[in-house]
Design a protein around this motif. Structure first.
Motif, PDB file in Angstrom:
ATOM      1  N   GLN A 429      -9.451  -1.639  22.543  1.00  0.00           N
ATOM      2  CA  GLN A 429     -10.181  -0.544  23.194  1.00  0.00           C
ATOM      3  C   GLN A 429     -10.726  -1.322  24.249  1.00  0.00           C
ATOM      4  O   GLN A 429     -11.080  -0.837  25.606  1.00  0.00           O
ATOM      5  CB  GLN A 429     -11.234   0.230  22.497  1.00  0.00           C
ATOM      6  CG  GLN A 429     -10.495   1.204  21.650  1.00  0.00           C
ATOM      7  CD  GLN A 429     -11.564   1.673  20.369  1.00  0.00           C
ATOM      8  OE1 GLN A 429     -12.619   1.222  20.305  1.00  0.00           O
ATOM      9  NE2 GLN A 429     -11.172   2.687  19.744  1.00  0.00           N
ATOM     10  N   VAL A 430     -10.997  -2.702  24.239  1.00  0.00           N
ATOM     11  CA  VAL A 430     -11.868  -3.387  25.240  1.00  0.00           C
ATOM     12  C   VAL A 430     -10.887  -3.847  26.202  1.00  0.00           C
ATOM     13  O   VAL A 430     -10.829  -3.652  27.660  1.00  0.00           O
ATOM     14  CB  VAL A 430     -12.399  -4.749  24.713  1.00  0.00           C
ATOM     15  CG1 VAL A 430     -12.533  -5.823  25.974  1.00  0.00           C
ATOM     16  CG2 VAL A 430     -13.691  -4.559  23.885  1.00  0.00           C
ATOM     17  N   VAL A 431      -9.642  -4.129  25.726  1.00  0.00           N
ATOM     18  CA  VAL A 431      -8.256  -4.291  26.761  1.00  0.00           C
ATOM     19  C   VAL A 431      -7.838  -3.232  27.438  1.00  0.00           C
ATOM     20  O   VAL A 431      -7.635  -3.002  28.797  1.00  0.00           O
ATOM     21  CB  VAL A 431      -7.052  -4.803  25.998  1.00  0.00           C
ATOM     22  CG1 VAL A 431      -6.004  -5.117  26.712  1.00  0.00           C
ATOM     23  CG2 VAL A 431      -7.457  -6.071  25.495  1.00  0.00           C
ATOM     24  N   MET A 432      -7.731  -1.888  26.824  1.00  0.00           N
ATOM     25  CA  MET A 432      -7.628  -0.615  27.633  1.00  0.00           C
ATOM     26  C   MET A 432      -8.677  -0.405  28.704  1.00  0.00           C
ATOM     27  O   MET A 432      -8.183   0.122  29.694  1.00  0.00           O
ATOM     28  CB  MET A 432      -7.737   0.359  26.429  1.00  0.00           C
ATOM     29  CG  MET A 432      -7.306   1.714  27.036  1.00  0.00           C
ATOM     30  SD  MET A 432      -7.291   3.118  25.681  1.00  0.00           S
ATOM     31  CE  MET A 432      -5.850   2.837  25.133  1.00  0.00           C
ATOM     32  N   ALA A 433      -9.804  -0.365  28.285  1.00  0.00           N
ATOM     33  CA  ALA A 433     -10.784  -0.447  29.341  1.00  0.00           C
ATOM     34  C   ALA A 433     -10.850  -1.249  30.729  1.00  0.00           C
ATOM     35  O   ALA A 433     -10.967  -0.741  31.616  1.00  0.00           O
ATOM     36  CB  ALA A 433     -12.225  -0.624  28.910  1.00  0.00           C
ATOM     37  N   GLY A 434     -10.203  -2.405  30.236  1.00  0.00           N
ATOM     38  CA  GLY A 434     -10.206  -3.378  31.419  1.00  0.00           C
ATOM     39  C   GLY A 434      -8.949  -2.891  32.353  1.00  0.00           C
ATOM     40  O   GLY A 434      -9.027  -2.866  33.554  1.00  0.00           O
ATOM     41  N   SER A 435      -8.041  -2.540  31.926  1.00  0.00           N
ATOM     42  CA  SER A 435      -6.646  -1.925  32.519  1.00  0.00           C
ATOM     43  C   SER A 435      -6.977  -0.771  33.242  1.00  0.00           C
ATOM     44  O   SER A 435      -6.506  -0.674  34.301  1.00  0.00           O
ATOM     45  CB  SER A 435      -5.368  -1.851  31.415  1.00  0.00           C
ATOM     46  OG  SER A 435      -5.613  -0.662  30.818  1.00  0.00           O
ATOM     47  N   LEU A 456       0.738  -0.163  25.235  1.00  0.00           N
ATOM     48  CA  LEU A 456       0.519  -1.406  23.974  1.00  0.00           C
ATOM     49  C   LEU A 456      -0.883  -0.824  23.390  1.00  0.00           C
ATOM     50  O   LEU A 456      -0.640  -0.863  22.205  1.00  0.00           O
ATOM     51  CB  LEU A 456       0.424  -2.831  24.552  1.00  0.00           C
ATOM     52  CG  LEU A 456       0.109  -4.048  23.607  1.00  0.00           C
ATOM     53  CD1 LEU A 456       1.323  -3.972  23.028  1.00  0.00           C
ATOM     54  CD2 LEU A 456      -0.261  -5.330  24.292  1.00  0.00           C
ATOM     55  N   CYS A 457      -1.980  -0.505  23.968  1.00  0.00           N
ATOM     56  CA  CYS A 457      -3.084  -0.209  23.156  1.00  0.00           C
ATOM     57  C   CYS A 457      -3.123   1.297  22.698  1.00  0.00           C
ATOM     58  O   CYS A 457      -3.729   1.303  21.561  1.00  0.00           O
ATOM     59  CB  CYS A 457      -4.342  -0.353  24.254  1.00  0.00           C
ATOM     60  SG  CYS A 457      -4.553  -1.800  24.939  1.00  0.00           S
ATOM     61  N   TYR A 458      -2.304   2.021  23.210  1.00  0.00           N
ATOM     62  CA  TYR A 458      -2.331   3.361  22.608  1.00  0.00           C
ATOM     63  C   TYR A 458      -1.631   3.413  21.340  1.00  0.00           C
ATOM     64  O   TYR A 458      -2.013   4.109  20.581  1.00  0.00           O
ATOM     65  CB  TYR A 458      -1.873   4.605  23.602  1.00  0.00           C
ATOM     66  CG  TYR A 458      -1.809   5.818  22.837  1.00  0.00           C
ATOM     67  CD1 TYR A 458      -2.765   6.650  23.029  1.00  0.00           C
ATOM     68  CD2 TYR A 458      -0.499   6.303  22.605  1.00  0.00           C
ATOM     69  CE1 TYR A 458      -2.699   7.868  22.638  1.00  0.00           C
ATOM     70  CE2 TYR A 458      -0.242   7.343  21.960  1.00  0.00           C
ATOM     71  CZ  TYR A 458      -1.609   8.508  22.114  1.00  0.00           C
ATOM     72  OH  TYR A 458      -1.172   9.695  21.498  1.00  0.00           O
ATOM     73  N   GLY A 459      -0.506   2.680  21.463  1.00  0.00           N
ATOM     74  CA  GLY A 459       0.443   2.487  20.274  1.00  0.00           C
ATOM     75  C   GLY A 459      -0.338   1.597  19.226  1.00  0.00           C
ATOM     76  O   GLY A 459      -0.031   1.998  18.133  1.00  0.00           O
ATOM     77  N   ALA A 460      -1.030   0.965  19.537  1.00  0.00           N
ATOM     78  CA  ALA A 460      -1.949   0.175  18.368  1.00  0.00           C
ATOM     79  C   ALA A 460      -2.955   1.018  17.661  1.00  0.00           C
ATOM     80  O   ALA A 460      -3.163   0.830  16.437  1.00  0.00           O
ATOM     81  CB  ALA A 460      -2.828  -0.997  18.866  1.00  0.00           C
TER      82      ALA A 460
END
Length: 572
Positions: A429-435, A456-460
């Motif tokens: 979720q941190v990576v998603m927020a950054g993108s 990538l993040c939604y799939g995870a």
């Protein structure tokens, strides 16, 4: 064994069931094709962005309301669940196709919403049947099984898009026809294979090798699809080349069938593997006894060696059973309900803080990801890209890798370090927020970054959360628990896409028309251009993902002790 016995064993092999489940899942993520379908519907029906957003919300709700298949799995064979899903998929999307091609009279918006809801709801039957059989047949490998299974669901959009290219359909509306017919044929072909087969008794030492092979196939499949997309984007391919590339893709999808074929027809169950299975079963029994007597432990027992402790517990248990039978003691039953790690019903889980924290974390993060996926077609068009199919396929491929990778790495976290699985969710979720913030500031190449990272993040999310739910709340009602958590995506999308994203898009489109001195007509299609169409939306979604991180880390803090008990003994 003779050929007849081996054939019977083959059809009852848990790896065959898992491979068939993967094929079912490769048809159960067609909601991700909405980014390709929505421009077709918008153009054919003359809808504005708010109307398209309402169709998207109907799709998301249909993709998430799975209480019926979740409950049905507990009382009916899984093939019945899959059959109902196939019928819904065919009828729902079939009516949408007939409407957009004007074969039927033009239907009101609410009727199309119902059709898309019914068609997409069929996917919940595919998902539930495949996942329930998977976790029941592989109880000791939940992370990899859920990750790979859900990974193929995430890849379904890219697979169907590639299959669509080999047909010379007269117009783009036929992609809806393919969505209606393709999954129906596949699911009806394999629905009798997908079922629990006592997989917990089929454990082998070679299972790790089989999972490595599956992961290798997944990586090759993702790399192959990505290479095909790049090739199609750079040069114009003739029809023969496109057909050959698609045949290669289908071969890779079918390749995992080699695992059950090899295990049944070309391999023997070695004595040491049988011994390993027996030891695992004994260990399971010991763990269950320890769990039941956990409240009765004393520091003296804890100081004993593992062998002496087991001997003491077995002796005490035997004495307790005998005393209860003689009427000398009365066994006190626990009235507080199950503890985390035991089997919960849905109603018992709904009053637990951990379950609610997971649900609302999914609402914020998964809802944000789904908003981007649903609006990807319009995002590409606003930036001047004429073919959104490429970006839909890119996000589908990375969605696949996110699910496979999420299951793999979260399994390492729990088995190697005995740390709560939701820690992986916080990182994602941190990576998603950054993108999302990267797109919000209008940085160069943002659409490519968002397509990759959000996929990538939604799939995870959908590899980690189902595994976590099965660990904390048990397998007995896993279908109902999973489908309850799946409601989080449309709950978030209803607000983020149906209100925020579409409202900002239409506002910016009207603003651009005013600048160009044009008067907006009531039935006119609104079109927005530039990064401003979705930059504010992405900024809001980025902030929501930060809140989701805080909720996930709260679950991590609360479940440290649970995971230490579940996996602490496996650390060697």
């Amino acid at each position: 064994m003779g050929l007849h016995e081996k054939t019977k064993t083959f059809f009852n092999n848990r790896w065959l069931v898992f491979v068939a489940s993967m094929w079912v899942q490769s048809c159960s993520g067609l909601g991700y094709l909405f980014g390709s379908i929505s421009p077709v519907i918008k153009k054919s029906m003359g809808y504005n962005q708010r109307q398209i957003a309402m169709l998207g919300v109907a799709k998301d709700i249909g993709d998430a309301i799975g209480f019926i298949p979740g409950s049905l799995c507990e009382i009916a064979p899984i093939w019945v669940v899959l059959f109902i899903g196939a019928v819904q998929n065919f009828v729902g999307y079939g009516l949408v196709w007939l409407t957009t091609t004007h074969t039927l009279p033009e239907l009101p918006l609410w009727v199309l919403c119902v059709c898309i809801f019914v068609g997409t709801n069929g996917e919940t039957y595919f998902n539930t049947g495949a996942l329930v059989s998977g976790v029941q047949n592989f109880p000791k490998n939940r992370g990899p099984v859920v990750g790979i299974s859900k990974g193929f669901a995430g890849l379904s959009g890219a697979i169907l898009t590639q299959v669509y290219t080999i047909f010379n359909f007269p117009d783009q509306s036929y992609i809806i026809f393919l969505v209606a017919v393709g999954p129906t044929i596949v699911v009806l072909s394999v629905m009798f294979m997908v079922r629990p087969v006592g997989g917990h008794r089929q454990g082998r030492e070679s299972d790790d090798t089989s999972f490595v092979f599956l992961y290798s196939v997944c990586l090759i499949l993702a790399a192959y699809l990505l290479g095909v997309l790049i090739l199609q984007d750079l040069i114009v391919l003739n029809q023969t080349t496109v057909t050959l590339l698609t045949v290669g893709l289908l071969i890779l999808v079918l390749l995992p069938i080699a695992i059950p074929v090899y295990l049944v027809f070309f391999s023997e169950n070695l004595p040491e593997e049988r011994l390993l299975l027996n030891e695992d079963e004994k260990k399971d029994g010991n763990e269950m006894i320890m769990s039941e007597m956990e409240d009765e432990k004393t520091s003296e027992v804890d100081l004993l060696s593992a062998y002496e402790r087991q001997k003491r517990i077995s002796h005490l248990q035997a004495r307790l059973v005998q005393a209860a039978a003689d009427g000398a003691v009365r066994v006190k039953r626990r009235k507080k309900g199950p503890r985390r790690g035991e089997d919960f019903t849905l109603m018992q889980a709904l009053v637990k803080a951990d379950f609610l924290l997971m649900f609302f974390s999914l609402v914020l993060a998964s809802g944000s990801g789904l908003t981007i996926i649903d609006n990807l077609g319009q995002m590409c068009q606003s930036l001047g890209y004429e073919n959104p199919h490429i970006f839909v396929s890119i996000i589908s491929i990375w969605n696949f890798l996110g699910r496979v990778g999420g299951g793999y790495f979260s399994e390492i976290i729990v088995r190697k370090y005995a740390y709560p699985r939701p820690i992986a969710m916080g990182v994602v979720q941190v990576v998603m927020a950054g993108s999302l913030f990267y797109y919000a500031i209008g940085a160069p190449g943002a659409i490519y970054i968002v397509s990759v990272v959000i996929g990538l993040c939604y799939g995870a999310h959908w590899a980690i959360f189902p595994s976590t739910a099965s660990e904390l709340f048990g397998l007995k009602s896993f279908g109902a628990l999973y489908n309850c958590l799946a409601l989080a995506s449309p709950t978030g999308s209803l607000i983020f896409s149906g209100v925020i994203a579409s409202g900002i898009y239409d506002y910016e489109a009207k603003k651009q028309m005013t600048i160009n001195h044009r008067i907006f007509q009531d039935n006119e299609e609104l079109t927005c251009y530039g990064t401003i169409c979705y930059s504010i939306t992405c900024g809001i979604l980025s902030a929501l993902c930060v809140i989701a991180v805080a909720l996930s880390m709260t679950v991590v803090y609360r479940t440290k002790g649970v995971y230490a008990q579940l996996y602490g003994n496996s650390r060697t």
